[in-house]
Design a protein around this motif. Structure first.
Motif, PDB file in Angstrom:
ATOM      1  N   ILE A  56     -28.642  85.689  73.471  1.00 11.81           N
ATOM      2  CA  ILE A  56     -28.903  86.476  72.265  1.00 11.81           C
ATOM      3  C   ILE A  56     -29.762  87.685  72.636  1.00 11.81           C
ATOM      4  CG2 ILE A  56     -30.088  86.413  70.030  1.00 11.81           C
ATOM      5  CD1 ILE A  56     -28.941  83.547  69.759  1.00 11.81           C
ATOM      6  N   PRO A  76     -23.427  85.334  73.997  1.00 11.77           N
ATOM      7  CA  PRO A  76     -23.626  83.931  73.596  1.00 11.77           C
ATOM      8  C   PRO A  76     -22.372  83.073  73.737  1.00 11.77           C
ATOM      9  CG  PRO A  76     -24.651  85.389  72.008  1.00 11.77           C
ATOM     10  CD  PRO A  76     -23.933  86.266  72.982  1.00 11.77           C
ATOM     11  N   ARG A  86     -26.601  75.277  71.597  1.00 14.29           N
ATOM     12  CA  ARG A  86     -27.950  75.275  71.034  1.00 14.29           C
ATOM     13  C   ARG A  86     -27.941  75.033  69.526  1.00 14.29           C
ATOM     14  NH1 ARG A  86     -30.889  80.918  70.466  1.00 14.29           N
ATOM     15  NH2 ARG A  86     -32.263  79.570  69.265  1.00 14.29           N
ATOM     16  N   PHE A  88     -30.682  76.040  66.050  1.00 17.36           N
ATOM     17  CA  PHE A  88     -31.667  77.064  65.706  1.00 17.36           C
ATOM     18  C   PHE A  88     -32.857  76.452  64.980  1.00 17.36           C
ATOM     19  CE2 PHE A  88     -27.675  79.231  66.203  1.00 17.36           C
ATOM     20  CZ  PHE A  88     -28.012  80.397  66.866  1.00 17.36           C
ATOM     21  N   ARG A  92     -28.984  77.161  61.158  1.00 15.14           N
ATOM     22  CA  ARG A  92     -28.013  78.200  60.812  1.00 15.14           C
ATOM     23  C   ARG A  92     -26.622  77.598  60.767  1.00 15.14           C
ATOM     24  NH1 ARG A  92     -30.161  83.733  63.555  1.00 15.14           N
ATOM     25  NH2 ARG A  92     -28.628  84.599  62.152  1.00 15.14           N
ATOM     26  N   LEU A  93     -26.335  76.933  59.656  1.00 15.15           N
ATOM     27  CA  LEU A  93     -24.994  76.385  59.457  1.00 15.15           C
ATOM     28  C   LEU A  93     -24.147  77.425  58.729  1.00 15.15           C
ATOM     29  CD1 LEU A  93     -25.703  72.732  58.321  1.00 15.15           C
ATOM     30  CD2 LEU A  93     -24.724  73.483  60.485  1.00 15.15           C
ATOM     31  N   PHE A  94     -22.843  77.211  58.746  1.00 11.02           N
ATOM     32  CA  PHE A  94     -21.954  78.037  57.930  1.00 11.02           C
ATOM     33  C   PHE A  94     -21.903  77.364  56.565  1.00 11.02           C
ATOM     34  CE2 PHE A  94     -20.200  78.122  62.330  1.00 11.02           C
ATOM     35  CZ  PHE A  94     -20.791  79.313  62.668  1.00 11.02           C
ATOM     36  N   ARG A 170     -22.417  70.248  65.671  1.00 12.50           N
ATOM     37  CA  ARG A 170     -21.680  71.473  65.976  1.00 12.50           C
ATOM     38  C   ARG A 170     -21.940  71.911  67.411  1.00 12.50           C
ATOM     39  NH1 ARG A 170     -23.223  76.614  62.533  1.00 12.50           N
ATOM     40  NH2 ARG A 170     -24.932  76.694  64.015  1.00 12.50           N
TER      41      ARG A 170
ATOM     42  N   VAL B 242     -14.199  83.223  59.047  1.00 13.56           N
ATOM     43  CA  VAL B 242     -15.128  82.817  57.989  1.00 13.56           C
ATOM     44  C   VAL B 242     -16.514  82.541  58.581  1.00 13.56           C
ATOM     45  CG1 VAL B 242     -15.602  81.133  56.193  1.00 13.56           C
ATOM     46  CG2 VAL B 242     -13.280  81.922  56.556  1.00 13.56           C
ATOM     47  N   ALA B 243     -16.532  81.873  59.734  1.00 15.78           N
ATOM     48  CA  ALA B 243     -17.817  81.576  60.372  1.00 15.78           C
ATOM     49  C   ALA B 243     -18.555  82.867  60.696  1.00 15.78           C
ATOM     50  CB  ALA B 243     -17.596  80.761  61.639  1.00 15.78           C
ATOM     51  N   GLU B 246     -20.028  84.307  57.635  1.00 18.82           N
ATOM     52  CA  GLU B 246     -21.186  83.556  57.160  1.00 18.82           C
ATOM     53  C   GLU B 246     -22.433  83.848  57.990  1.00 18.82           C
ATOM     54  OE1 GLU B 246     -21.348  80.352  55.090  1.00 18.82           O
ATOM     55  OE2 GLU B 246     -19.766  81.337  53.976  1.00 18.82           O
ATOM     56  N   ASP B 247     -22.297  83.853  59.311  1.00 21.61           N
ATOM     57  CA  ASP B 247     -23.456  84.039  60.180  1.00 21.61           C
ATOM     58  C   ASP B 247     -22.971  84.424  61.573  1.00 21.61           C
ATOM     59  OD1 ASP B 247     -25.658  83.796  61.864  1.00 21.61           O
ATOM     60  OD2 ASP B 247     -26.532  82.167  60.704  1.00 21.61           O
ATOM     61  N   THR B 249     -24.545  85.450  64.300  1.00 19.19           N
ATOM     62  CA  THR B 249     -25.267  84.908  65.449  1.00 19.19           C
ATOM     63  C   THR B 249     -24.888  83.458  65.695  1.00 19.19           C
ATOM     64  OG1 THR B 249     -27.078  86.354  64.839  1.00 19.19           O
ATOM     65  CG2 THR B 249     -27.549  84.655  66.454  1.00 19.19           C
ATOM     66  N   ALA B 250     -24.855  82.690  64.612  1.00 22.79           N
ATOM     67  CA  ALA B 250     -24.504  81.278  64.767  1.00 22.79           C
ATOM     68  C   ALA B 250     -23.066  81.142  65.245  1.00 22.79           C
ATOM     69  CB  ALA B 250     -24.700  80.544  63.441  1.00 22.79           C
ATOM     70  N   ALA B 252     -21.398  83.225  67.151  1.00 24.94           N
ATOM     71  CA  ALA B 252     -21.367  83.538  68.578  1.00 24.94           C
ATOM     72  C   ALA B 252     -21.924  82.375  69.383  1.00 24.94           C
ATOM     73  CB  ALA B 252     -22.170  84.802  68.853  1.00 24.94           C
ATOM     74  N   ALA B 253     -23.014  81.779  68.892  1.00 24.50           N
ATOM     75  CA  ALA B 253     -23.616  80.656  69.604  1.00 24.50           C
ATOM     76  C   ALA B 253     -22.709  79.431  69.584  1.00 24.50           C
ATOM     77  CB  ALA B 253     -24.972  80.311  68.997  1.00 24.50           C
ATOM     78  N   ALA B 254     -21.779  79.383  68.608  1.00 25.86           N
ATOM     79  CA  ALA B 254     -20.843  78.262  68.552  1.00 25.86           C
ATOM     80  C   ALA B 254     -19.593  78.559  69.387  1.00 25.86           C
ATOM     81  CB  ALA B 254     -20.466  77.964  67.108  1.00 25.86           C
ATOM     82  N   GLY B 255     -19.558  79.706  70.033  1.00 23.22           N
ATOM     83  CA  GLY B 255     -18.457  79.982  70.949  1.00 23.22           C
ATOM     84  C   GLY B 255     -17.432  80.970  70.435  1.00 23.22           C
TER      85      GLY B 255
END
Lengths: 263, 439
Positions: A56, A76, A86, A88, A92-94, A170, B242-243, B246-247, B249-250, B252-255
């Protein structure tokens, strides 16, 4: 647990924000199979270390080696593909996706997201989706039958402890070698904390994942960790097994002492 | 459904209107037909089937001016579906969508002529490309343009992205206005869609007296694109979009590879816009740059907001409603008003309306429609489940559903029975949701 092989080596890592060194010459050596904790007072640079490892932020100086290969400065999603997932600090969920969809997004790196596959849905695409669904259900089952029952619930509807678990699920969905947990028990009561400690241990046993942990609750860190590094003002001031850290005068002064003074 | 939760907040002035609307919705929901709510029958795939049947018999029921209007409506349905990918799924506010429409239009108009002008201004003959080749080629060009627009704007979000895309839309118009090859201000003529020879007889898609065949062509493309968009939506790519919305950064961190995922959203949205453009120029025999104003981008955006951002049936309905408005209703309104004795007789109280063309007030009326929509039903005519949740969450801090789940969680053993979110009623979700997500 640890077999002595280095999984993640962080060498002389430095991150400058303007004149401030948020992380200053930090060196860490995380062995495969360890539960490794980073502790330190607020603002010590713990989360910045996580953000540097997961791409990040880009480091100002220093190396980050996963299995001997540099991952410093990678984006990332590439870091995740290399095997580091990782969570947070502030979950930071969707939020407008279901629990199951959240865990499926966690496996995105293993799925086919190109237009041809998505439109024509060849067997390899469908098989990958099927495997992703199976793995997602398996991970939800890992967190108990309540979690499975909540699979079609929107993430924002869940209670705090469940949201934490979904985030861990996740992250685990991608099948990482190294799991970075940023304060997994923050805001939890004693029984929820105990549960979290339990599942972190079970994750290592069941999935063989190495865990790098940021944690504020000292009873948690002391109890769970194989190795602890202490950061203060961006610098590593101590490292060792829990018993050593508890005796370390510098740590007591910087961390415990300050905490005792404010309490 | 959301009726009771909407009754708080907003301007008190509109409360009677809101109450009336809520009562109407409640009544519709209570209307039972064979034990089901009436709305149950007209949502999801049932709505799709009904709409398709109506669309198929439509040209048989009306004269050709209506069929022509139907063609234009269908083209705008395509455009709305395309923009919905960018704005609705990926959450990238694109105010310059007209650019891709322009590219489609000019691809067909320029490449169906059989010559090119090279850099030395010499005319070079090239093979005449037929409509059927240019249809995918226009989509491809627009898709590439989508990537070219997307690439430099990857780091931008929200308002900043909107401004840059707005500039891109204007740029496309000014570009064709200044390039002689594209006919500059005079625009270009284009051949109509060709006749196709089949063993069963010739099918003429380019007939200017009878647009029925062209109508069925556009309808077929609408159906294909709708199915494609539905596939995209219910795929790993759709989830990633959609992800990302929503976010980031998250995600990207989820792949999720943000660059690739964003560019794919821009490219697919743009390609659909390109198809719309090709169809448009094959329908209207000539185009000029001044047709492609910012207003087109805005009206397409209004269509998807009106219908329900992110919802396939929603944006289709939104496009139909808005285009019906300006293609048919306004003209009928003109005829009706001008024919009324209250207007046509000199000295009549409304005689000042005699020279009025309601087409001139189109955007005022759009604005009123949109205003009414935001006040009465901000989630759109047929809302997307997720978007509806977002709007609800924004309007009520502590959403009732969250409290509900927490309560259930405490009682423990009732958890297993918790199937779906408490606030999702049967009638809200488009059928595609229920069918496709796990399949």
């Amino acid at each position: 647990m640890a077999d002595g092989q280095t999984l993640l080596a962080v060498n002389h890592l430095t991150k400058q924000f303007g004149g401030l060194a948020a992380v200053d010459d930090v060196t860490l050596d995380i062995k495969r199979g360890q539960i490794f904790s980073i502790i330190g007072p607020n603002g010590a640079g713990k989360t910045t270390v996580f953000n540097l490892i997961t791409g990040i932020y880009k480091p100002t100086k220093g190396e980050i080696l996963l299995n001997g290969r540099s991952i410093a400065g990678k984006t990332p999603d590439v870091v995740l593909r290399n095997g580091i997932a990782r969570t947070f600090q502030n979950i930071r969920l969707f939020n407008n996706m279901t629990v199951l969809e959240n865990v499926l997004v966690g496996q995105h790196a293993k799925l086919y997201g190109d237009l041809i596959s998505v439109i024509f849905r060849p067997p390899y695409y469908r098989n990958a989706e099927k495997r992703a669904l199976d793995r997602a259900m398996e991970l939800l089952a890992f967190f108990g039958p309540q979690m499975v029952a909540l699979k079609d619930e929107y993430a924002s509807n869940l209670s705090y402890a469940y949201r934490r678990r979904v985030e861990v699920a996740r992250a685990m969905a991608s099948g990482p070698q190294l799991l970075l947990l940023d304060e997994p028990t923050a805001g939890m009561n004693d029984s929820e904390t105990a549960e979290a400690v339990g599942y972190i241990r079970r994750l290592r046993e069941q999935y063989g994942v190495t865990v790098l942990l940021i944690e504020h609750k000292l009873q948690v860190t002391m109890n769970i960790s194989d190795q602890i590094a202490v950061l203060d003002y961006g610098k590593k001031i101590a490292e060792g097994v829990p018993a050593e850290i508890q005796r370390n005068e510098q740590v007591i002064e910087a961390y415990l002492g300050r905490k005792a003074a404010t309490a | 459904m959301s009726a009771p939760s909407r009754s708080k907040g907003g301007l008190p002035l509109f409360q009677p209107i809101r109450d009336g609307w809520n009562a109407l919705v409640a009544r519709l929901e209570k209307t039972q037909l064979l034990g089901r709510s009436l709305l149950w029958y007209i949502t999801g795939w049932r709505l799709g089937i009904i709409a398709l049947i109506l669309a198929v018999i439509y040209p048989q029921m009306f004269d050709d001016s209506y069929v022509l209007a139907g063609c234009i409506i269908a083209i705008y349905v395509l455009l709305a579906l395309g923009l919905n990918i960018v704005v609705g799924y990926a959450g990238l506010l694109d105010l310059g969508y007209v650019a891709f429409f322009v590219i489609g239009n000019y691809t067909y108009a320029a490449l169906s002529r059989g010559y090119l002008v090279n850099s030395a201004k010499q005319v070079v003959p090239v093979p005449v490309l037929s409509f059927w080749w240019l249809l995918p080629l226009g989509a491809l060009f627009a898709g590439i343009a989508g990537v070219l627009l997307g690439a430099p704007t990857l780091r931008l979000r929200g308002d900043y992205l909107a401004i840059v895309t707005l500039g891109f839309g204007e740029l496309s118009r000014i570009f064709v206005l200044n390039v002689p090859y594209f006919g500059a201000a005079n625009g270009l003529n284009a051949p109509p869609a060709p006749t196709v020879h089949t063993p069963l007889g010739d099918v003429d898609f380019g007939n200017f007296i009878d647009h029925t065949n062209f109508y069925y062509l556009t309808l077929a493309l609408v159906v294909i694109v709708t199915l494609l968009v539905n596939l995209l939506r219910n795929s790993s790519l759709g989830r990633a979009w959609v992800a990302m919305r929503e976010d980031e950064t998250a995600a990207a961190a989820a792949g999720v590879n943000l660059v690739r995922t964003k560019l794919l959203a821009f490219a697919t949205g743009a390609a659909i816009g390109g198809i719309g453009g090709i169809l448009n120029v094959a329908l209207v025999p000539s185009i000029t740059p001044d047709q492609f104003t910012f207003n087109i981008s805005i009206s397409i955006l209004v269509m998807i907001v009106l219908g329900g951002i992110g919802s396939i049936p929603g944006v289709i309905v939104g496009a139909i409603v808005l285009k019906l408005f300006d293609q048919i209703l306004l003209n009928n309104l003109n005829d009706y008003v001008h024919g009324s004795p209250l207007v046509s007789n000199p000295g009549a109280p409304l005689h000042f309306l005699a020279g009025n063309d309601f087409n001139q007030e189109k955007f005022l009326l759009y604005g009123l429609v949109l205003l009414g929509m935001i006040l009465l039903r901000p989630q759109g005519i047929i809302p997307d489940r997720r978007r509806q949740r977002e709007i609800k969450e924004a309007s009520s801090v502590e959403s009732a559903s969250a409290v509900g789940v927490l309560a259930i969680e405490e009682s423990g053993d009732t958890l297993a029975g918790l199937g779906s979110a408490p606030d999702v009623t049967e009638y809200v979700g488009p059928g595609s949701d229920a069918q496709g997500r796990e399949g």
